[in-house]
Design a protein around this motif. Sequence first.
Motif, short mmCIF file in Angstrom:
data_model
loop_
_atom_site.label_atom_id
_atom_site.label_comp_id
_atom_site.label_asym_id
_atom_site.label_seq_id
_atom_site.Cartn_x
_atom_site.Cartn_y
_atom_site.Cartn_z
N SER A 58 0.76 -1.19 -0.04
CA SER A 58 0.08 -0.11 0.00
C SER A 58 1.00 1.16 0.02
O SER A 58 2.00 1.33 -0.17
CB SER A 58 -0.99 -0.03 1.11
OG SER A 58 -0.33 0.14 2.28
N GLU A 104 -11.49 8.30 -2.15
CA GLU A 104 -11.05 7.12 -1.88
C GLU A 104 -10.88 6.08 -2.86
O GLU A 104 -11.25 6.65 -4.13
CB GLU A 104 -12.58 6.35 -1.13
CG GLU A 104 -12.59 4.81 -0.68
CD GLU A 104 -11.34 4.93 0.68
OE1 GLU A 104 -10.26 5.28 0.47
OE2 GLU A 104 -11.82 5.09 1.86
N SER A 111 -7.83 6.51 1.33
CA SER A 111 -7.52 6.38 2.83
C SER A 111 -8.44 5.15 3.61
O SER A 111 -7.93 5.06 4.75
CB SER A 111 -8.18 7.50 3.46
OG SER A 111 -9.37 7.90 3.29
N SER A 112 -8.88 4.25 2.78
CA SER A 112 -9.29 2.98 3.42
C SER A 112 -9.29 1.70 2.49
O SER A 112 -8.74 0.79 2.90
CB SER A 112 -10.95 3.14 3.77
OG SER A 112 -11.32 4.15 4.77
N ASN A 127 -4.02 2.69 2.47
CA ASN A 127 -3.97 3.96 2.02
C ASN A 127 -3.20 4.05 0.75
O ASN A 127 -2.27 3.36 0.36
CB ASN A 127 -3.04 4.58 3.10
CG ASN A 127 -3.70 4.74 4.43
OD1 ASN A 127 -4.60 5.12 4.72
ND2 ASN A 127 -2.70 4.37 5.35
N THR A 131 -2.14 9.73 0.96
CA THR A 131 -2.74 9.56 2.32
C THR A 131 -1.51 9.08 3.38
O THR A 131 -1.56 9.43 4.63
CB THR A 131 -3.82 8.78 2.21
OG1 THR A 131 -4.78 9.07 1.45
CG2 THR A 131 -4.33 8.58 3.55
N ALA A 132 -0.86 8.19 3.08
CA ALA A 132 0.27 7.39 3.89
C ALA A 132 1.15 8.39 4.40
O ALA A 132 1.26 8.69 5.55
CB ALA A 132 0.84 6.24 3.17
N LYS A 135 -0.43 10.97 6.89
CA LYS A 135 -1.14 10.55 8.12
C LYS A 135 0.35 10.16 8.99
O LYS A 135 0.09 10.58 10.16
CB LYS A 135 -1.57 8.98 7.98
CG LYS A 135 -2.96 9.23 7.54
CD LYS A 135 -3.57 8.02 7.46
CE LYS A 135 -5.27 7.94 7.03
NZ LYS A 135 -5.77 6.54 6.89
#
Length: 155
Positions: A58, A104, A111-112, A127, A131-132, A135
Amino acid sequence: MILVSSCLAGLEVRYDGRHSLDHKISKLIEENKAIPVCPELLGGFSTPREPAEIIGGSGGDVLDGKAKVVEKSGRDVTELCIKGAYTTLNKAKDINATVVVLKENSPSCGSSMIYNGEFIGEKIAGNGVTTALLKRNGLRVISEERFADNFDEII
Ligand code: SF4
């Protein structure tokens, strides 16, 4: 201030030249509560472009050099995605983003869920690259779906 995916704001920046307009998001832009960003365009992609998926993990694995982002015809676009992620992080810091709402399923913005890297329309938990990175830097990143579910708490 809220940072949002440009495609959710109605801008035609998706790989297929279309948008993913979300009226709650576009209203935030109109009210000057949100700013749009497209990590892939910031990374150097153009629109339209080939669909891309993460292969071998991911977004966090991509940042760690353990997975890559590849277009359907095989071109490795990992560096473009990482560049877009860091540029988006800088933008989020510049505007003191309190929350980031990203589209998404995208290899950058998911993010999911993200696609599984086989280009067969199957998704896995994970992710996207941007996004990763956000975060990891302490930013709150949610999808448009979670944003809609938690609108009153966030706004
Ligand atoms: S999902 Fe993210 S990278 Fe893809 S078009 Fe929307 S803003 Fe750009």
